[in-house]
Design a protein around this motif. Structure first.
Motif, short mmCIF file in Angstrom:
data_model
loop_
_atom_site.label_atom_id
_atom_site.label_comp_id
_atom_site.label_asym_id
_atom_site.label_seq_id
_atom_site.Cartn_x
_atom_site.Cartn_y
_atom_site.Cartn_z
N GLU A 32 0.84 -1.20 0.00
CA GLU A 32 0.00 0.00 0.00
C GLU A 32 0.87 1.25 0.00
O GLU A 32 1.97 1.26 0.57
CB GLU A 32 -0.92 -0.01 1.22
N VAL A 34 0.83 5.90 -0.37
CA VAL A 34 0.13 7.17 -0.26
C VAL A 34 0.81 8.17 -1.19
O VAL A 34 2.03 8.26 -1.20
CB VAL A 34 0.18 7.72 1.19
N THR A 64 -3.56 4.33 6.37
CA THR A 64 -4.33 4.55 5.14
C THR A 64 -5.64 5.26 5.44
O THR A 64 -6.03 6.20 4.74
CB THR A 64 -4.60 3.21 4.43
N ARG A 65 -6.33 4.82 6.48
CA ARG A 65 -7.60 5.45 6.86
C ARG A 65 -7.39 6.92 7.22
O ARG A 65 -8.13 7.80 6.78
CB ARG A 65 -8.20 4.70 8.06
N SER A 68 -6.49 8.97 4.05
CA SER A 68 -7.67 9.14 3.20
C SER A 68 -8.59 10.22 3.76
O SER A 68 -9.13 11.04 3.02
CB SER A 68 -8.45 7.84 3.08
N ARG A 69 -8.76 10.22 5.07
CA ARG A 69 -9.62 11.23 5.70
C ARG A 69 -9.04 12.62 5.56
O ARG A 69 -9.78 13.61 5.53
CB ARG A 69 -9.81 10.89 7.18
N THR A 73 -4.39 10.66 -1.66
CA THR A 73 -4.73 9.50 -2.48
C THR A 73 -3.97 8.30 -1.96
O THR A 73 -2.74 8.34 -1.87
CB THR A 73 -4.36 9.75 -3.95
N CYS A 74 -4.69 7.25 -1.62
CA CYS A 74 -4.06 6.02 -1.14
C CYS A 74 -4.27 4.94 -2.20
O CYS A 74 -5.34 4.82 -2.77
CB CYS A 74 -4.68 5.58 0.18
N ARG A 75 -3.22 4.16 -2.43
CA ARG A 75 -3.28 3.10 -3.42
C ARG A 75 -3.05 1.76 -2.74
O ARG A 75 -2.19 1.63 -1.88
CB ARG A 75 -2.23 3.31 -4.50
N ASN A 76 -3.83 0.80 -3.17
CA ASN A 76 -3.70 -0.56 -2.67
C ASN A 76 -2.47 -1.19 -3.32
O ASN A 76 -2.03 -0.76 -4.36
CB ASN A 76 -4.97 -1.34 -3.04
#
Length: 108
Positions: A32, A34, A64-65, A68-69, A73-76
């Motif tokens: 993961e 960011v 990640t949470r 995102s908040r 942009t977060c990528r798997n």
């Protein structure tokens, strides 16, 4: 924004994260990630820098949470980053050129 990472509360802001990550070289991506500014960082690297905790103390999901908040942009790990434009393909060979390549040059 108040976020809980590794059972500790943090007051994080987008500008604070940007300042913390300024001048930090991204490590190679292994899962993961960011996107911060124009760079893509591993989630664990970001978490370590913004919390000042060891990477083993928190999960990538918590970071990640939180990111995102905050609007990052977060990528798997399964998602590929946008690919660069492909190089133009070589011109196609004519049937005569293909046959010539397959047969090779005459033996001496």
């Amino acid at each position: 924004m108040r976020c809980v990472i590794a059972r500790f509360p943090f007051d994080l802001t987008k500008s604070g994260v940007l300042d913390s990550m300024k001048g930090v070289t991204p490590e190679p991506l292994k899962g993961e990630s960011v996107v911060i500014g124009r760079r893509q960082y591993p989630v664990k690297q970001v978490g370590e820098i913004i919390t000042r905790q060891d990477r083993r103390d928190f999960t990538s999901g918590e970071v990640t949470r939180a990111m995102s908040r905050l609007g990052f942009t977060c990528r798997n790990g399964d998602e590929a980053a946008p690919a660069a434009p492909a190089a133009p393909a070589a011109p196609a060979l004519t049937p005569l050129q293909t046959a010539s390549d397959l047969l090779g040059s005459p033996a001496p």
